[in-house]
Structure formats: C-alpha cells, structure tokens
Design a protein around this motif. Structure first.
Motif, PDB file in Angstrom:
ATOM      1  N   TYR A 331       0.759  -1.050   0.025  1.00  0.00           N
ATOM      2  CA  TYR A 331      -0.022   0.133  -0.049  1.00  0.00           C
ATOM      3  C   TYR A 331       0.818   1.261   0.056  1.00  0.00           C
ATOM      4  CZ  TYR A 331      -2.820   3.550   2.109  1.00  0.00           C
ATOM      5  OH  TYR A 331      -3.546   4.785   2.518  1.00  0.00           O
ATOM      6  N   GLY A 332       1.992   1.000   0.914  1.00  0.00           N
ATOM      7  CA  GLY A 332       2.819   2.325   0.967  1.00  0.00           C
ATOM      8  C   GLY A 332       3.418   2.661  -0.393  1.00  0.00           C
ATOM      9  N   LEU A 333       3.996   1.539  -0.977  1.00  0.00           N
ATOM     10  CA  LEU A 333       4.671   1.565  -2.511  1.00  0.00           C
ATOM     11  C   LEU A 333       3.669   2.183  -3.534  1.00  0.00           C
ATOM     12  CD1 LEU A 333       6.930  -1.477  -2.473  1.00  0.00           C
ATOM     13  CD2 LEU A 333       7.598   0.999  -2.081  1.00  0.00           C
ATOM     14  N   SER A 334       2.408   1.839  -3.359  1.00  0.00           N
ATOM     15  CA  SER A 334       1.442   2.247  -4.310  1.00  0.00           C
ATOM     16  C   SER A 334       0.997   3.599  -4.146  1.00  0.00           C
ATOM     17  CB  SER A 334       0.106   1.385  -4.015  1.00  0.00           C
ATOM     18  OG  SER A 334      -0.658   1.780  -3.010  1.00  0.00           O
ATOM     19  N   LEU A 335       1.426   4.288  -3.066  1.00  0.00           N
ATOM     20  CA  LEU A 335       1.173   5.682  -2.929  1.00  0.00           C
ATOM     21  C   LEU A 335       1.974   6.620  -3.830  1.00  0.00           C
ATOM     22  CD1 LEU A 335       0.489   5.932   0.740  1.00  0.00           C
ATOM     23  CD2 LEU A 335      -1.182   5.810  -1.108  1.00  0.00           C
ATOM     24  N   GLY A 336       3.170   6.026  -4.614  1.00  0.00           N
ATOM     25  CA  GLY A 336       4.062   6.554  -5.233  1.00  0.00           C
ATOM     26  C   GLY A 336       5.004   7.621  -4.701  1.00  0.00           C
ATOM     27  N   PRO A 337       5.685   8.562  -5.203  1.00  0.00           N
ATOM     28  CA  PRO A 337       6.567   9.349  -4.837  1.00  0.00           C
ATOM     29  C   PRO A 337       6.196  10.572  -4.086  1.00  0.00           C
ATOM     30  CG  PRO A 337       6.296   9.906  -6.946  1.00  0.00           C
ATOM     31  CD  PRO A 337       5.550   8.924  -6.820  1.00  0.00           C
ATOM     32  N   LEU A 338       4.992  11.076  -4.214  1.00  0.00           N
ATOM     33  CA  LEU A 338       4.116  12.231  -3.396  1.00  0.00           C
ATOM     34  C   LEU A 338       2.956  11.591  -2.904  1.00  0.00           C
ATOM     35  CD1 LEU A 338       5.027  15.321  -5.678  1.00  0.00           C
ATOM     36  CD2 LEU A 338       6.543  14.450  -3.976  1.00  0.00           C
ATOM     37  N   LEU A 339       2.575  12.035  -1.463  1.00  0.00           N
ATOM     38  CA  LEU A 339       1.514  12.033  -0.868  1.00  0.00           C
ATOM     39  C   LEU A 339       0.197  12.686  -1.722  1.00  0.00           C
ATOM     40  CD1 LEU A 339      -0.004  10.302   1.381  1.00  0.00           C
ATOM     41  CD2 LEU A 339       0.309  12.572   2.581  1.00  0.00           C
ATOM     42  N   LYS A 340      -0.590  11.840  -2.054  1.00  0.00           N
ATOM     43  CA  LYS A 340      -1.867  12.460  -2.640  1.00  0.00           C
ATOM     44  C   LYS A 340      -3.230  12.277  -1.884  1.00  0.00           C
ATOM     45  CE  LYS A 340      -2.290  10.650  -6.662  1.00  0.00           C
ATOM     46  NZ  LYS A 340      -2.691  10.164  -8.065  1.00  0.00           N
ATOM     47  N   VAL A 341      -4.130  13.278  -1.664  1.00  0.00           N
ATOM     48  CA  VAL A 341      -5.122  13.110  -1.159  1.00  0.00           C
ATOM     49  C   VAL A 341      -5.979  13.901  -2.041  1.00  0.00           C
ATOM     50  CG1 VAL A 341      -6.779  14.007   1.006  1.00  0.00           C
ATOM     51  CG2 VAL A 341      -4.296  12.904   1.346  1.00  0.00           C
ATOM     52  N   PHE A 342      -7.501  13.098  -2.214  1.00  0.00           N
ATOM     53  CA  PHE A 342      -8.497  13.609  -3.220  1.00  0.00           C
ATOM     54  C   PHE A 342      -7.772  13.923  -4.637  1.00  0.00           C
ATOM     55  CE2 PHE A 342     -10.580  15.388   0.818  1.00  0.00           C
ATOM     56  CZ  PHE A 342     -11.445  14.225   0.782  1.00  0.00           C
ATOM     57  N   ASP A 343      -6.868  13.052  -4.974  1.00  0.00           N
ATOM     58  CA  ASP A 343      -6.254  12.885  -6.296  1.00  0.00           C
ATOM     59  C   ASP A 343      -5.136  14.095  -6.466  1.00  0.00           C
ATOM     60  OD1 ASP A 343      -5.765  11.258  -8.549  1.00  0.00           O
ATOM     61  OD2 ASP A 343      -7.267  12.659  -9.939  1.00  0.00           O
ATOM     62  N   GLN A 344      -4.789  14.966  -5.684  1.00  0.00           N
ATOM     63  CA  GLN A 344      -3.951  15.910  -5.724  1.00  0.00           C
ATOM     64  C   GLN A 344      -2.683  15.620  -4.599  1.00  0.00           C
ATOM     65  OE1 GLN A 344      -4.207  18.349  -8.152  1.00  0.00           O
ATOM     66  NE2 GLN A 344      -5.969  17.179  -8.865  1.00  0.00           N
TER      67      GLN A 344
END
Length: 799
Positions: A331-344
C-alpha cells in the motif's frame, strides 16, 4: 484420486468463471460484438495483436517482425512474445471464433484462473475449502483487478501465476532442513517465470515484495533450507527470463520517459473508496474526488466485507499478522513518490516556500529497472493478495464459530460471496467498446492498389488504437502503428503528412487511403481534409474514408512550425527536405534567465542563456533527404504541476521562421585534431550589392572544447593575403555534441572586385597553436570552404 482432484479443481474454475460473467455483465450478452473495456482502453490494440498471431501463422510470416506496421520499413515485434500471456490463449481461440469473442474469453478465463490460484494458496494456508473459496473471490474481484479489466490490460490481470508463486513459496517453507527438493524448486521457478510473462514488470510490482516478505520471514525463523531453495529458484527464473527476453531488450523498446508516477499512483484514501460507478456508492461525492480519472490504475478499495474479514483474521490468527506487514508495504509503495489526497499531491508552505510530502517510492523510482515503473498504483496487486489471505482466515473463524451446520456453512459462504461481489462491483454495467467495422473499410482488403493506410489524427492515442483494430479488416500496411505505447514512426513525417495533405508527399510516403477517426478530430479538420482530398468515399458517424489524389510532382521543401508562443518544456517543428541541403532557422526568443537549446533530430545545434529578447539565426543542415524534427527546449523544464503562489519562467517565442531550402551536397567530413569534425559547410548565395559573406558551418565534437579554443573563418585574396576575418570562441562545448553556426563577415569598403577564398580552422589561445586538418590537402591549420566572386558594383544613376 487424480480424476477426482481434476474434477474438483475444474468445478472451482467453472465456479469462478461464472462469477466472472456476473462481474462483467452484460458482456456475455454481446460476447462477439463488443470488447470488454473503455473506449480509451487497450482493447483495440490487444485485439489487433491477437489477430496478428493468427494472421502470421496462417501466412507463414515471422512472429518477431511487424511488416504491416510503420510502412514501408516495418518494425520489431518481439515485445509481443515478451508478454506471452497477454495474448495467449486468446490468439489460439481466434482460430475458431470471432476476434471479440476470443479477446473476451481470454479475459474471463484469466479472472477465473486468478480466483482458482488464490483458492489453492488460501487452502494451503488455512486448510479449509469454503474460506479458500471466499479468498479466491476477493482476489479475482478486487477493484484493482476490475480497474485493469476496464482498461483492457489483458497482461496485467494475469495474476494467477503470482498467487501460484505464493503457493510455491509456502511449500518451500515446509521443507525439512538439509533436504533437497528439486520438484519444489522447479515449481517455484516456473511460477516466477509465468508471473513475468503477463507483464515483465510484475517482477517489481508483485514478485519482489512477496519474495522479500518470505525471505525476511524465513530469516527470522531460521528456515535456511527454504531460503536457499527460493534464492536458487529466483536466480534460475531470472536467468531463463533473461535468455527469453534478450531479443526484447535488444529492440530497445521502452517507455520510461512517459512519466506519470504521480498521476498513476494511488490516493491515500484509495483503500476506503469504492468506485463512483457503483450502483449504490456512486452517489457519494467524495468517491469522484479520490479516484478522479485514475479509476483504472488507482482503484484499491479493501471493502466493507473484505476489510471486516481481514480484521477478524488479524485478530484471531497470529500467523496472519505477518501478511499485514506485506499489505502495508504494498500500500505504501502504491502511493508513489508524493502523497496524494483527493487525487492531488498534498502541499504545504514553510517560510514562503511550497513543497510536497515525499514518500519512500521517491527513493527507488530513478534506480535502474525501477525507473521503468511509471505506475506505482500497480503495487496494489500485492495488496489484493494480502487482503484475500487475511480475509480467508477471517472467514474461517466466522464459519467455525457461528455456523455449526455444514449445509448452512455453504449457504453462508455463498451469501458472503454475493455480498463481496456487490461491495467490490467497480463497474455496473461493465464498459464495453464496439467491435463493429464498416463494410467499406473491410472491402479495402480486396484492393491491390493500396500500398498503405494512414489513420488521422495520428497523435491521438484512441484513434491510433482504433486504427490498429481496423487493420484486422482491411489488412493493409499502416504508415504508423505501434506494438506498445506509442508509434516509433517519426512525428515529423506523420505531422507533415497530416497537416499539409500534400498529394506529392502522400504519394512519396505510399499513402493511398486515409481513414479519419471523426470523434477524435478537431473542429474544422474534416472540412480541411475535404478541401485537399475531395469528398470522402465513405462516411458515417465514426469514420470517413478518403482516397489520396494521384500526383506525379516531386515533393517540395515543407515545414510545419510550432504555434506555441509560450514554451514550458519543449516545442517541436517539423521539416521535409527533398534532398541534401540547408535552411536557415530565424527566431526571436525572450526569457528571464533561462537556458535554452535548439536540437535537430535530437542533436544540439545551438544553446545559450537568455535574459532578454534575443535574435538567433541557426543554419539547419539536412545531410539526406527526409523528415526532420526541430526542437526548442527550455532547461530545466517547468514542472507539470506548479504549486499555488509559484510561477514558471517560460520561454517566449516572439517569432519563428525557416527560410528557403538551399540544395547542397555534404562532402566527406573534414577532421581536425582534438576530435573536431566539420560535418558540413556552405557559402550562402549573395547578391553583387551585398557587402558581406555568409558562411554556414556544422561542427561535431568528439571531445570537449573550452573558451580558449578559437574557431576562425578567413577571407583570402588570390595571393593568399588576409582580407577579412572572424575569430571567436564557441564557448564551453561538451564531448559528443554538435553545433551549427551562421558566420557573417563584413567586406571592407575598399575590397577590389575579384575572386576570394574562404578558409576555416581552429587554434588555441594564447598559444596560437593550430588544430591540424587530418584529411585535407590545404594548409596545416585550416581548410578551404570554397570561393566566391565579388563583382564590380554597377554604376549608379547619378553617374
């Protein structure tokens, strides 16, 4: 016993196949007339490549080359074999059934096998069939799977080898110490290889997290024999894959530069967000904000039922808790390089500076191999595996605790499966794409006068995929076409053909038929096509078919210039040169302290630092007839997403022109010491009234040059006397680069009429040590560029 096991497993696969039909409803009702997947999905592209396997085998053609794409040269097609399970057994089905049915059956069968493989893994862990059956449902129906199903990622949804690999590792765990088990070793190796044949990068998204998980687990438990078997199996698998994929590696097909690691990463709230296409949950506004336009790559809904069962499994089974660690890592790796909330991306400000929250994937994404992973959201395949395993334990505890009657347990299991399917339903109905092809396009197959077909617009990904599918009907070569991602054909060729619609150029390129994809066409573009090509021979609401007018004319020099007045990254212009020669690029650029670069087919011709409006004259060398791309770059480019309060210092293009084409042969390159090569030169045409000489020079540098290296251009009279000159450094030039320059030398007012020689060369300053020419018969430190004649000025009227 073997027959009984075969029947039992066959029944399990059939059960999951029926569930796949329910999940994909109403696909089964239109099985041979539509493709599973959005209109923008890969369905058309996959269908074309499935067709190619059957076509090539029937025609006796090589499977490793694509002669019907990138006319007239064709292109490599080995990557189709690299991801073998993306198209097999679909192409086998296509021998006996319609192409849409073969594609759809492949998708349904893959889903069923995903459920069956997860059933085997869960049964090995839990030892009970009904909980294992529930685990298989969760795995096959997990929203991540359904998202890629709707995107028609037929290779990515091949997850059954991944689950079988988990089963293989579990069997290794039970090996007695110091016992060699070649059967288990072979099974593990085969599962690893098969998992990578759906998509090679499954090694990163799925196999690597699971392998590391078991390696740590066995290291803690001191299961050295299992760890030894796993290491050997992985090494063998990678060796086999390396040999198998070697042709694909040599073809240099990559899309690492496509970007998208932030866009295609999962949202922080993704595990708690159902689909906005769900018949019940879709009414919730926040589901749109979380998944945005990323539902195919970002869906990772754990679910109410699945989440509850997983929580129960964690609470009551100590063995289940290790799988939670793997789930959190995935799950943590799936979040990518930057934290996104509400697709931003989440941004914050400190002392007037804006930044983002960086996540662990940022440390890995630029490493070799990892830099190919532009879609971190796909780590959720491993999350799906973990949730299924944990939910299987939870279902086992509930059924044992609260359902004593065996018959009621089956009823409770089926009810639970129904609730899980409803909770996980990502699309209802499943999006599909029409498989209908107009008869007028199919009838092209019988035309022997058609050399190639061009699909317009060429640079729209949807029309490009649609054009690939249409080829299965007309079966003529395509000017463009792709094996994966984007066409490798020169955008200069395709853009000039599409924008000019010049019959001479179209004829030169072999385009006899143009198929227009109207739904992807800009307003007014169809009228422009009709003005150049006449009325279409066929037209409906989706397509228009044009015949290319015959032309006996030779194609002329043509340029299509970028219309970008503001450049944040790169602006491309395109040129067709009918023969070897030159043209002069004249532009006025304005920037506030930015580095810029002008490239021709990727080679740097000029670069510099702009702090004001600057006029630039850059000779464009065309050593051969053909199509060329002129790129104007600003460095570093502006970020795709600019935080509030920040600005990008863009490059302003105030004017951009390309002068007339000047034909000219490119003689053998002239070599100088120090790795300097004069690849081309031209003394520009001048009138008798001009009091200057214009020389165009094209340099190549194998070694770096400094500001102490001086380039000179001299004018000599018949006696060898120096009459005019320009001696300047070209600045710091890196190795393995090129430069193109316009040299204008004013002529002295008292220069007598006659013939003059132009020479050029290099020397060092302050030593004035010449760079000797290595393959020219001129003087030691210079070469002759040619002669020009200065005519006697005509008398004025006052005379």
């Amino acid at each position: 016993m073997l027959k009984s096991r075969f029947v039992r497993h066959g029944a399990v696969v059939l059960f999951y196949f029926l569930l796949a039909i329910i999940i994909t409803y109403p696909l089964i009702l239109n099985f041979s007339s539509v493709f599973a997947g959005f209109e923008y999905s890969d369905a058309y592209e996959d269908a074309r490549h499935i067709w190619w396997f059957t076509y090539a085998l029937r025609q006796g053609q090589s499977l490793f080359f694509q002669p019907l794409l990138a006319y007239p040269h064709g292109m490599e097609g080995v990557t189709l074999q690299a991801n073998l399970l993306q198209y097999f057994p679909a192409w086998l089905f296509a021998f006996v059934m319609p192409l849409p049915a073969a594609h759809n059956l492949h998708m349904l069968l893959t889903m069923a096998l995903n459920g069956w493989a997860m059933y085997l893994l869960a049964h090995a862990l839990i030892g009970k069939r009904r909980p294992a059956l529930i685990a298989g449902v969760i795995f096959m129906a997990f929203p991540t799977m359904q998202g890629h199903l709707a995107a028609a990622h037929s290779g990515l949804i091949v997850q059954w080898p991944f689950a079988l690999y988990g089963l293989a590792l579990l069997r290794l765990e039970s090996l007695p110490e110091r016992r060699w088990q070649p059967g288990s070793l072979l099974f593990t190796t085969v599962c690893f290889v098969l998992a990578a044949l759906g998509h090679t990068l499954q090694i990163v998204w799925a196999l690597l997290p699971l392998t590391v998980f078991f390696a740590i687990r066995w290291g803690v438990r001191r299961c050295w024999n299992a760890l030894r078997h796993m290491i050997i199996a992985c090494v063998l698998a990678l060796f086999v894959l390396g040999l198998y994929l070697l042709p694909a590696f040599s073809s240099a097909v990559t899309y690492a530069d496509e970007g998208g690691s932030v866009r295609y990463s999962a949202d922080l709230l993704a595990p708690f967000t159902p689909s906005f296409f769900h018949p019940l949950y879709g009414q919730m506004e926040y589901t749109h904000r979380v998944l945005g336009i990323n539902i195919d790559e970002g869906a990772a809904y754990v679910g109410i039922i699945g989440g509850m069962l997983a929580a129960i499994g964690l609470w009551h089974f100590r063995l289940a808790r290790g799988w939670l660690v793997l789930a959190l890592v995935a799950y943590g790796l799936s979040l990518g390089p930057l934290l996104k909330v509400f697709d931003q991306p989440v941004s914050f400000g400190v002392d007037g500076y804006s930044s983002h929250i960086v996540l662990p994937w940022a440390l890995l994404q630029d490493l070799p191999i990892f830099n190919l992973v532009r879609t971190p959201g796909r780590f959720n395949f491993a999350l799906a595996l973990c949730i299924a395993v944990l939910a299987g334990w939870g279902a086992s505890w509930l059924l044992e605790r609260y359902v004593r009657n065996q018959n009621f347990r089956w009823t409770a299991t089926l009810v639970g499966i129904g609730l899980i399917l409803f909770d996980y339903q990502t699309f209802f109905p499943l999006p599909t794409t029409s498989a209908e092809i107009p008869a007028a396009i199919t009838e092209l197959r019988d035309r022997e006068d058609v050399r190639a077909v061009m699909d317009v617009p060429w640079d729209n990904l949807v029309s490009a995929k649609s054009g690939l599918y249409l080829q299965t009907a007309h079966q003529h070569p395509l000017i463009a076409g792709q094996v994966t991602r984007r066409t490798p054909v020169s955008p200069a060729l395709l853009t000039i053909l599409e924008t000019t619609l010049d019959p001479a150029l179209l004829n030169e390129a072999g385009v006899d038929v143009i198929i227009v994809h109207k739904q992807q066409l800009d307003d007014g573009a169809l009228s422009q096509l009709e003005q150049h090509l006449g009325a279409p021979g066929f037209e409906d609401d989706r397509f228009a078919l044009f015949e290319t007018p015959s032309s006996q004319a030779d194609p002329a020099f043509t340029s299509t210039l970028s219309t970008q007045s503001v450049v944040n990254s790169q602006a491309d212009s395109y040129v067709f040169a009918p023969a070897a020669g030159w043209a002069l690029l004249e532009t006025t650029l304005n920037a506030d302290g930015r580095d810029i670069r002008i490239r021709l087919n990727g080679e740097t011709l000029a670069s510099g630092f702009l702090d004001d409006a600057t006029q630039m004259h850059i000779p464009l060398p065309f050593p051969d007839a053909g199509f060329y791309t002129i790129s104007l770059d600003v460095e570093p480019p502006c970020q795709p997403q600019i935080a509030p309060g920040e600005i990008c210092r863009s490059l302003q293009v105030e004017s951009l022109e390309i002068g007339n084409f000047v034909a000219g042969d490119f003689a053998a390159p002239i070599l100088f010491e120090g790795g300097i090569t004069l690849a081309g030169h031209l003394i520009a045409t001048r009138t008798d009234q001009e009091r200057s000489v214009q020389v165009w020079l094209w340099w190549e540098f194998a070694e770096a040059r400094t500001e102490n290296d001086i380039r000179f251009v001299h004018l000599l009279d018949g006696t060898g006397t120096l009459m005019a000159q320009q001696d300047v450094p070209l600045g710091m030039i890196p190795a393995d680069s090129t430069r193109s320059e316009e040299v204008i030398i004013p002529l002295p007012d008292d220069l007598a009429p006659g013939e003059y020689q132009v020479i050029a060369g290099w020397y060092t300053y302050p030593e004035i040590a010449p760079f000797h020419a290595l393959n020219d018969d001129g003087r030691a430190g210079d070469v002759s560029l040619g002669n020009f004649t200065l005519a006697e000025a005509a008398p004025s009227l006052s005379d």
